[in-house]
Design a protein around this motif. Structure first.
Motif, PDB file in Angstrom:
ATOM      1  N   PRO A  28       0.804  -1.230   0.000  1.00 11.57           N
ATOM      2  CA  PRO A  28       0.000   0.000   0.000  1.00 11.57           C
ATOM      3  C   PRO A  28       0.838   1.282   0.000  1.00 11.57           C
ATOM      4  O   PRO A  28       0.405   2.295  -0.542  1.00 11.57           O
ATOM      5  N   THR A  29       2.021   1.228   0.579  1.00  9.09           N
ATOM      6  CA  THR A  29       2.889   2.407   0.519  1.00  9.09           C
ATOM      7  C   THR A  29       3.235   2.711  -0.931  1.00  9.09           C
ATOM      8  O   THR A  29       3.141   3.857  -1.380  1.00  9.09           O
ATOM      9  N   ASP A 139       9.641   3.819  -3.504  1.00  8.41           N
ATOM     10  CA  ASP A 139       8.750   3.027  -2.651  1.00  8.41           C
ATOM     11  C   ASP A 139       8.465   1.654  -3.251  1.00  8.41           C
ATOM     12  O   ASP A 139       8.265   0.683  -2.526  1.00  8.41           O
ATOM     13  N   SER A 140       8.435   1.584  -4.567  1.00  3.46           N
ATOM     14  CA  SER A 140       8.103   0.331  -5.247  1.00  3.46           C
ATOM     15  C   SER A 140       9.236  -0.683  -5.212  1.00  3.46           C
ATOM     16  O   SER A 140       9.008  -1.874  -5.448  1.00  3.46           O
ATOM     17  N   LEU A 141      10.443  -0.253  -4.922  1.00  3.25           N
ATOM     18  CA  LEU A 141      11.562  -1.188  -4.848  1.00  3.25           C
ATOM     19  C   LEU A 141      11.296  -2.301  -3.830  1.00  3.25           C
ATOM     20  O   LEU A 141      11.650  -3.455  -4.059  1.00  3.25           O
ATOM     21  N   ALA A 142      10.648  -1.955  -2.731  1.00  2.00           N
ATOM     22  CA  ALA A 142      10.354  -2.941  -1.691  1.00  2.00           C
ATOM     23  C   ALA A 142       9.078  -3.723  -1.977  1.00  2.00           C
ATOM     24  O   ALA A 142       8.806  -4.717  -1.307  1.00  2.00           O
ATOM     25  N   ALA A 143       8.305  -3.300  -2.957  1.00  2.00           N
ATOM     26  CA  ALA A 143       6.986  -3.898  -3.181  1.00  2.00           C
ATOM     27  C   ALA A 143       6.851  -4.674  -4.475  1.00  2.00           C
ATOM     28  O   ALA A 143       6.069  -5.626  -4.547  1.00  2.00           O
ATOM     29  N   ALA A 144       7.559  -4.283  -5.500  1.00  2.00           N
ATOM     30  CA  ALA A 144       7.387  -4.904  -6.817  1.00  2.00           C
ATOM     31  C   ALA A 144       7.827  -6.365  -6.784  1.00  2.00           C
ATOM     32  O   ALA A 144       8.852  -6.706  -6.192  1.00  2.00           O
TER      33      ALA A 144
END
Length: 189
Positions: A28-29, A139-144
């Motif tokens: 969500p971040t 932020d997407s580095l941790a989520a993708a």
């Protein structure tokens, strides 16, 4: 239909295709920052002439960002359910941004140094959107998910937004062209 469900009152949020995670977790971040970027792109679009080339480009980007948010909002266990170009970012989407960058940058001489943002309202809005896209990329580095094209898309999108801002300014004010603040020239001497 009510807009509120009360399901998130416990600090969790639902993911695409099911599952719940804490609202401050990586997914969500990341997609929340993309949502913020999309809103700033909408602000830039509000400054564009309706139906203009800029307006059409921004609408296409906003639609792509829905795809990107779906990609980010999907738990690893459900990624097989994603549909290329509809809920999954593709190489073709990234390539489309590259073609747009190449097309626009061929229309003017690109600045060769840092640019002072704010040449006009639409360029300033595009620059704000660009900085939010850069944050979304981080932020997407941790989520993708592994193999996802989300990072590449966001990287190219920030480049496109920078190019669009320069295109909309026409002549950009570069850092070297800026005179020092009054009194600052004497301090440096």
């Amino acid at each position: 239909m009510r807009i509120y469900t009360r399901k998130g009152d416990d600090g969790t949020t639902g993911l695409y295709f099911g599952g719940r995670v804490a609202k401050d977790s990586a997914l969500p971040t990341a997609y929340g920052t993309v949502d913020e970027a999309q809103a700033f792109i909408g602000l830039a679009r509000a400054e564009a002439q309706p139906g203009s080339e800029l307006d059409q480009l921004l609408v296409a980007i906003e639609r792509d960002l829905w795809v990107l948010m779906a990609d980010l909002a999907t738990d690893e266990a459900n990624r097989a359910k994603l549909v290329a170009g509809e809920t999954l970012v593709t190489d073709a989407m990234v390539a489309s941004l590259e073609r747009r960058i190449d097309d626009l940058s061929a229309r003017f001489t690109m600045p060769s140094e840092f640019v002072v943002p704010g040449g006009n309202r639409v360029a300033a809005a595009l620059d704000v959107a660009r900085t939010v896209v850069r944050r979304a990329e981080r932020d997407s580095l941790a989520a993708a998910a592994p193999g996802s094209r989300v990072i590449a898309y966001l990287n190219r999108l920030s480049d496109l937004l920078w190019t669009m801002a320069r295109w909309q300014e026409g002549d950009s004010l570069t850092a070297r062209a800026v005179a020092p603040l009054a009194g600052e020239a004497e301090k440096g001497a």
